[in-house]
Write a protein that holds these residues in place. Structure first.
Motif, PDB file in Angstrom:
ATOM      1  N   SER A  27      -2.131 -15.619  -6.248  1.00  0.00           N
ATOM      2  CA  SER A  27      -2.934 -15.114  -5.125  1.00  0.00           C
ATOM      3  C   SER A  27      -2.218 -15.267  -3.792  1.00  0.00           C
ATOM      4  O   SER A  27      -2.808 -15.666  -2.793  1.00  0.00           O
ATOM      5  CB  SER A  27      -4.279 -15.847  -5.094  1.00  0.00           C
ATOM      6  OG  SER A  27      -5.014 -15.556  -6.245  1.00  0.00           O
ATOM      7  N   ASP A  28      -0.950 -14.953  -3.769  1.00  0.00           N
ATOM      8  CA  ASP A  28      -0.183 -14.988  -2.525  1.00  0.00           C
ATOM      9  C   ASP A  28       0.555 -13.667  -2.366  1.00  0.00           C
ATOM     10  O   ASP A  28       0.345 -12.727  -3.130  1.00  0.00           O
ATOM     11  CB  ASP A  28       0.789 -16.178  -2.511  1.00  0.00           C
ATOM     12  CG  ASP A  28       1.766 -16.161  -3.681  1.00  0.00           C
ATOM     13  OD1 ASP A  28       1.693 -15.230  -4.510  1.00  0.00           O
ATOM     14  OD2 ASP A  28       2.600 -17.077  -3.767  1.00  0.00           O
ATOM     15  N   ILE A  29       1.412 -13.586  -1.379  1.00  0.00           N
ATOM     16  CA  ILE A  29       2.121 -12.336  -1.103  1.00  0.00           C
ATOM     17  C   ILE A  29       3.046 -11.947  -2.254  1.00  0.00           C
ATOM     18  O   ILE A  29       3.208 -10.763  -2.561  1.00  0.00           O
ATOM     19  CB  ILE A  29       2.887 -12.408   0.248  1.00  0.00           C
ATOM     20  CG1 ILE A  29       3.409 -11.034   0.681  1.00  0.00           C
ATOM     21  CG2 ILE A  29       4.042 -13.386   0.158  1.00  0.00           C
ATOM     22  CD1 ILE A  29       2.344 -10.047   1.025  1.00  0.00           C
ATOM     23  N   GLU A  30       3.633 -12.939  -2.928  1.00  0.00           N
ATOM     24  CA  GLU A  30       4.520 -12.650  -4.057  1.00  0.00           C
ATOM     25  C   GLU A  30       3.740 -12.011  -5.210  1.00  0.00           C
ATOM     26  O   GLU A  30       4.203 -11.075  -5.848  1.00  0.00           O
ATOM     27  CB  GLU A  30       5.246 -13.917  -4.515  1.00  0.00           C
ATOM     28  CG  GLU A  30       6.199 -14.499  -3.484  1.00  0.00           C
ATOM     29  CD  GLU A  30       7.270 -13.521  -3.029  1.00  0.00           C
ATOM     30  OE1 GLU A  30       7.814 -12.778  -3.872  1.00  0.00           O
ATOM     31  OE2 GLU A  30       7.557 -13.498  -1.820  1.00  0.00           O
ATOM     32  N   GLY A  31       2.560 -12.537  -5.477  1.00  0.00           N
ATOM     33  CA  GLY A  31       1.709 -11.952  -6.516  1.00  0.00           C
ATOM     34  C   GLY A  31       1.283 -10.550  -6.157  1.00  0.00           C
ATOM     35  O   GLY A  31       1.245  -9.648  -6.995  1.00  0.00           O
ATOM     36  N   PHE A  32       0.962 -10.341  -4.880  1.00  0.00           N
ATOM     37  CA  PHE A  32       0.570  -9.012  -4.410  1.00  0.00           C
ATOM     38  C   PHE A  32       1.716  -8.030  -4.561  1.00  0.00           C
ATOM     39  O   PHE A  32       1.538  -6.905  -5.034  1.00  0.00           O
ATOM     40  CB  PHE A  32       0.099  -9.097  -2.954  1.00  0.00           C
ATOM     41  CG  PHE A  32      -0.272  -7.772  -2.365  1.00  0.00           C
ATOM     42  CD1 PHE A  32      -1.388  -7.080  -2.808  1.00  0.00           C
ATOM     43  CD2 PHE A  32       0.495  -7.209  -1.358  1.00  0.00           C
ATOM     44  CE1 PHE A  32      -1.741  -5.852  -2.266  1.00  0.00           C
ATOM     45  CE2 PHE A  32       0.160  -5.983  -0.812  1.00  0.00           C
ATOM     46  CZ  PHE A  32      -0.964  -5.306  -1.263  1.00  0.00           C
ATOM     47  N   LYS A  33       2.924  -8.449  -4.174  1.00  0.00           N
ATOM     48  CA  LYS A  33       4.093  -7.559  -4.303  1.00  0.00           C
ATOM     49  C   LYS A  33       4.349  -7.222  -5.764  1.00  0.00           C
ATOM     50  O   LYS A  33       4.651  -6.066  -6.099  1.00  0.00           O
ATOM     51  CB  LYS A  33       5.330  -8.201  -3.670  1.00  0.00           C
ATOM     52  CG  LYS A  33       5.258  -8.270  -2.162  1.00  0.00           C
ATOM     53  CD  LYS A  33       6.576  -8.669  -1.504  1.00  0.00           C
ATOM     54  CE  LYS A  33       7.154  -9.949  -1.991  1.00  0.00           C
ATOM     55  NZ  LYS A  33       8.320 -10.414  -1.219  1.00  0.00           N
ATOM     56  N   ALA A  34       4.241  -8.223  -6.642  1.00  0.00           N
ATOM     57  CA  ALA A  34       4.453  -7.972  -8.074  1.00  0.00           C
ATOM     58  C   ALA A  34       3.411  -6.996  -8.607  1.00  0.00           C
ATOM     59  O   ALA A  34       3.724  -6.104  -9.396  1.00  0.00           O
ATOM     60  CB  ALA A  34       4.403  -9.292  -8.850  1.00  0.00           C
TER      61      ALA A  34
END
Length: 111
Positions: A27-34
């Protein structure tokens, strides 16, 4: 200033949050980008065609076809080199290759 892109990003974030209930992505920006990357990768539904080579239907392997093509390429190179050096002091293709190696690496004097 137009804020439509910000609205689009917020809508994407809402979609991410609703689809990520099972916590497949962090639930962070890395998860969103993925998630965005995975969502936008086109699904490959059609199978990639395998190339055709002579004798394939009779069980000939790709390695065999490649080997045959290399032999033909070598024969062509020898024929071409003979015509290219026909009016020179070189007798064979190897003489010319030896001269190229001498020029590139120099004489190897280990005396």
């Amino acid at each position: 200033m137009h804020y439509s892109i910000i609205k689009d990003v917020i809508n994407l974030l809402e979609e991410f949050e609703s689809e990520n209930q099972s916590k497949s992505y962090t639930s962070d920006i890395e998860g969103f980008k993925a998630w965005v990357c995975a969502k936008n990768i086109p699904k490959q539904t059609e199978q990639i065609d395998e190339p055709y080579w002579e004798g394939k239907e009779n069980g000939r392997t790709a390695e065999s076809a490649i080997s045959t093509l290399l032999v033909h390429l070598n024969r062509y190179a020898k024929t071409y080199s003979k015509s290219a050096i026909s009016e020179s002091h070189f007798a064979t293709q190897e003489d010319f290759i030896y001269l190229i190696n001498l020029k590139a690496f120099g004489a190897n004097d280990k005396n």
